[in-house]
Design a protein around this motif. Structure first.
Motif, PDB file in Angstrom:
ATOM      1  N   ASP A  96       0.826  -1.207   0.000  1.00  0.00           N
ATOM      2  CA  ASP A  96       0.000   0.000   0.000  1.00  0.00           C
ATOM      3  C   ASP A  96       0.864   1.263   0.000  1.00  0.00           C
ATOM      4  N   VAL A  97       1.918   1.274   0.818  1.00  0.00           N
ATOM      5  CA  VAL A  97       2.804   2.434   0.889  1.00  0.00           C
ATOM      6  C   VAL A  97       3.702   2.510  -0.343  1.00  0.00           C
ATOM      7  N   ILE A  98       4.155   1.371  -0.836  1.00  0.00           N
ATOM      8  CA  ILE A  98       5.010   1.350  -2.020  1.00  0.00           C
ATOM      9  C   ILE A  98       4.283   1.931  -3.226  1.00  0.00           C
ATOM     10  N   ILE A  99       3.007   1.608  -3.377  1.00  0.00           N
ATOM     11  CA  ILE A  99       2.225   2.126  -4.501  1.00  0.00           C
ATOM     12  C   ILE A  99       2.057   3.638  -4.398  1.00  0.00           C
ATOM     13  N   LEU A 132       8.485   6.965   0.192  1.00  0.00           N
ATOM     14  CA  LEU A 132       8.315   5.729   0.964  1.00  0.00           C
ATOM     15  C   LEU A 132       8.419   6.040   2.452  1.00  0.00           C
ATOM     16  N   PHE A 133       9.405   6.835   2.802  1.00  0.00           N
ATOM     17  CA  PHE A 133       9.574   7.266   4.197  1.00  0.00           C
ATOM     18  C   PHE A 133       8.340   8.021   4.687  1.00  0.00           C
ATOM     19  N   MET A 134       7.849   8.966   3.893  1.00  0.00           N
ATOM     20  CA  MET A 134       6.688   9.758   4.285  1.00  0.00           C
ATOM     21  C   MET A 134       5.429   8.892   4.390  1.00  0.00           C
ATOM     22  N   GLY A 135       5.335   7.877   3.533  1.00  0.00           N
ATOM     23  CA  GLY A 135       4.187   6.972   3.583  1.00  0.00           C
ATOM     24  C   GLY A 135       4.132   6.182   4.875  1.00  0.00           C
ATOM     25  N   PHE A 136       5.282   5.664   5.310  1.00  0.00           N
ATOM     26  CA  PHE A 136       5.322   4.925   6.577  1.00  0.00           C
ATOM     27  C   PHE A 136       5.077   5.863   7.766  1.00  0.00           C
TER      28      PHE A 136
END
Length: 265
Positions: A96-99, A132-136
């Protein structure tokens, strides 16, 4: 072309957000901020949302075609990917975060195609690792705001994300983002393009901003990334300092190189 490309991505992103709000209207009711969104709050019906979404998609496709056919293809790929995310991929942990991160990469690639400039692996990796960092961080913030009991009702994947796992993923992705930017700053491409290796001296500011953002994401009082970016004075100050330094390096790179190079003579 830059303005048209910018508008195209704004419009298609808005269409995607409408789709996401339609599919998540029940789940958004458990979020302290998202429950006030028009569809979740019942101010706009799902049918009206579908009509708005269709109008936005058509408008974006028309603008994108005006820019170029390759740019239209990027917009189409972005839309397909985000639709898959809204209905399927957002329920798969990690993916989900990678997308989400890859969606921002597509925006950058689309911008390069719109102004007919080549994009490199550095652009892809720097943006992907940062997003990716911001998504997590966003997932961590959702856990902090909602708590474990309500978070799974708002987002299915939050049931499988734990604070310990997210802390580890934030640390790893932050490290990748920082190292990637450091390598780019010293790469032949950056040095040749800007006429100086001075970009490496902005790394301490980058580290501060990334660490500050991570700290804010773990604060229960923060309710979203936009609030983190615009509501925190230290973070905004760091971002502005980096922007000013980067602009000076891009415009006055060779002069800066000659200036600080004179100290070694």
């Amino acid at each position: 072309m830059t303005l048209l490309a910018f508008l195209s991505f704004c419009i298609i992103s808005s269409a995607v957000y409408v789709v996401n709000d339609i599919s998540d209207c029940e789940k958004d009711s458990y979020h302290p901020v998202k429950k006030f969104r028009p569809i979740a709050a019942g101010k706009i019906s799902k049918l009206q949302g579908c009509v708005y979404c269709l109008i936005l998609m058509i408008s974006s496709f028309i603008l994108s075609y005006t820019v170029s056919v390759p740019f239209l293809c990027v917009i189409a790929i972005y839309l397909i990917l985000q639709m898959l995310y809204s209905f399927i991929l957002k329920n798969i942990v990690l993916l989900d975060v990678i997308i989400i991160a890859f969606g921002f990469v597509l925006r950058a690639i689309g911008g390069a195609i719109a102004i007919k400039l080549p994009f490199t692996s550095w652009l892809v990796m720097c943006i992907f690792s940062l997003c990716l960092f911001m998504g997590f961080c966003k997932r961590m913030n959702e856990l902090m705001v909602l708590g474990k009991s309500k978070s799974s009702m708002h987002r299915k994947t939050l049931l499988e994300y734990s604070p310990q796992l997210l802390s580890h993923l934030i640390s790893v992705s932050a490290g990748i983002a920082i190292v990637t930017f450091m390598l780019y700053s010293l790469s032949d491409r950056a040095v040749n393009q800007f006429g100086t290796s001075a970009l490496i001296y902005t790394v301490p500011v980058v580290i501060y901003c990334i660490f500050r953002f991570a700290a804010l994401s773990m604060t229960p009082g923060s309710t979203g990334q936009s609030e983190m970016l615009t509501g925190d004075i230290p973070l905004m100050t760091g971002v502005m300092i980096w922007v000013i330094m980067a602009v000076l390096i891009v415009i006055k790179g060779r002069e800066l190189s000659d200036w600080y190079g004179s100290f070694y003579i």
